[in-house]
Write a protein that holds these residues in place. Structure first.
Motif, mmCIF file in Angstrom:
data_model
loop_
_atom_site.group_PDB
_atom_site.id
_atom_site.type_symbol
_atom_site.label_atom_id
_atom_site.label_comp_id
_atom_site.label_asym_id
_atom_site.label_seq_id
_atom_site.Cartn_x
_atom_site.Cartn_y
_atom_site.Cartn_z
ATOM 1 N N ILE A 191 0.832 -1.208 0.000
ATOM 2 C CA ILE A 191 0.000 0.000 0.000
ATOM 3 C C ILE A 191 0.862 1.251 0.000
ATOM 4 O O ILE A 191 0.652 2.189 -0.789
ATOM 5 N N ARG A 192 1.860 1.289 0.867
ATOM 6 C CA ARG A 192 2.701 2.480 0.984
ATOM 7 C C ARG A 192 3.476 2.758 -0.305
ATOM 8 O O ARG A 192 3.607 3.905 -0.734
ATOM 9 N N LYS A 193 3.960 1.686 -0.942
ATOM 10 C CA LYS A 193 4.703 1.859 -2.196
ATOM 11 C C LYS A 193 3.797 2.369 -3.316
ATOM 12 O O LYS A 193 4.190 3.210 -4.129
ATOM 13 N N VAL A 194 2.570 1.853 -3.365
ATOM 14 C CA VAL A 194 1.615 2.293 -4.388
ATOM 15 C C VAL A 194 1.290 3.768 -4.197
ATOM 16 O O VAL A 194 1.299 4.554 -5.161
ATOM 17 N N LEU A 195 1.003 4.181 -2.964
ATOM 18 C CA LEU A 195 0.667 5.580 -2.700
ATOM 19 C C LEU A 195 1.847 6.497 -3.022
ATOM 20 O O LEU A 195 1.673 7.576 -3.608
#
Length: 333
Positions: A191-195
């Motif tokens: 999630i953090r990488k996508v955001l």
């Protein structure tokens, strides 16, 4: 250079003692109290068991903590810490009775630590467990200032004959799901990488809420749902907590050899957060189901004759699959 002390090296015994004092007052609000709280070891009484089996779990919150630390909101991850352990324990048929926490940080910030403990105590209240103790480790030079990590440990008990292992699961049994409250505490590295890749801030909005509010939604604790089923006439054959590995990686753990589970994805209630992250990251469906709970936080296997009673007993529950003969596997259909 002057004399060296532990405090000069970065460790404050006074801050630690202040935090312990806060914890001692906070746990007094819990309905279940520990024996010898604050001593070198602590525990709880076992009552009315003939052949007690003690079950234990340990788990953490993972990189969801990085979101909490980035936005300065720390109480919800305390609930997560309890939930991840208690939900694992519930799958065995054991009743959770005691919880311990481990907090490691570079420097004790009393405001942050108190918020964390507020969440842990709230999680213990929701899970109806005693907080029997824990450890707070101040470790300068190991953790940067402002960074902490959490681990939890839960103890439960049940009668030996009431242990739920999955060995009674048979073809034509039905899989019932309990809805999740969101991402729970898994998949946050993705999630953090996508955001980050999409340039989305934790303070941006998604469906009227800030992104960090969506991400820090606490993991649901399924104590009440499981207790309702166990106190009814329904025979629970197996239970799975849907955490890291998603539905395929967790449901398979309770299947006997020679049985295959078919999970019907269209029967799972839609939670928009999963479509949101899938579209943002162009994530394949198989990867989504292998990483996230996809809206199902907990699964219970029952005989088909018990399905109406189960759905009536837990109104939020839903049928989402079945068991059949085949290679030990979970198929998302």
């Amino acid at each position: 250079m002057g004399e060296w002390t532990y405090k000069r090296a970065g460790v404050s015994i006074e801050r630690a003692e202040d935090f312990v004092g806060y914890i001692k007052e906070k746990v007094k609000t819990l309905p279940h109290q520990a024996l010898l709280f604050g001593s070198f070891a602590s525990g709880v009484k076992l009552k009315s068991y003939k052949n007690p089996v003690l079950m234990l779990t340990t788990d953490g919150v993972g990189t969801k903590l990085k979101v909490a630390q980035a936005v300065g909101v720390h109480n919800t991850v305390g609930i997560d810490l309890v939930a991840m352990n208690v939900n694992d324990l519930l799958t065995t048929g054991a009743k959770p009775i005691a919880f311990l926490d481990y907090i490691a940080t570079g420097k004790i910030d009393l405001k942050v630590m108190r918020e964390l403990m507020d969440g842990i105590v709230e999680g213990c209240r929701l899970a109806e467990v005693a907080l029997v103790g824990g450890e707070t480790a101040e470790m300068p030079d190991f953790y940067p200032e402002g960074v902490y990590d959490l681990a939890g440990f839960c103890l439960g008990v049940c009668e030996e004959e009431e242990l739920i292992t999955g060995e009674d699961i048979r073809p034509e049994d039905v899989i019932i799901g309990f809805p999740s409250s969101g991402f729970h505490s898994n998949g946050y590295s993705l999630i953090r990488k996508v955001l980050e890749d999409r340039g989305i801030s934790y303070h941006d909005k998604f469906e009227g809420r800030k992104v960090w509010e969506v991400l820090l939604e606490p993991t649901k604790i399924y104590l009440q749902e499981v207790q309702r089923l166990r106190s009814s006439r329904i025979k629970i054959k197996g239970m799975a907590h849907i955490t890291g590995g998603g539905i395929p990686g967790n449901l398979v753990r309770i299947l006997p050899e020679g049985l295959r589970a078919v999970v019907e994805k269209d029967k799972i209630p839609k939670n928009p957060v999963f479509d949101w992250i899938r579209e943002l990251g162009k994530i394949q469906e198989e990867e989504m189901f292998r990483t996230f709970n996809m809206g199902v936080g907990f699964m219970v296997v029952v005989g088909k004759e018990d399905v109406p009673y189960a759905l009536n007993t837990v109104p939020s529950s839903f049928v989402c699959g079945f068991v059949e003969e085949g290679r030990r596997y979970v198929d998302i259909a």
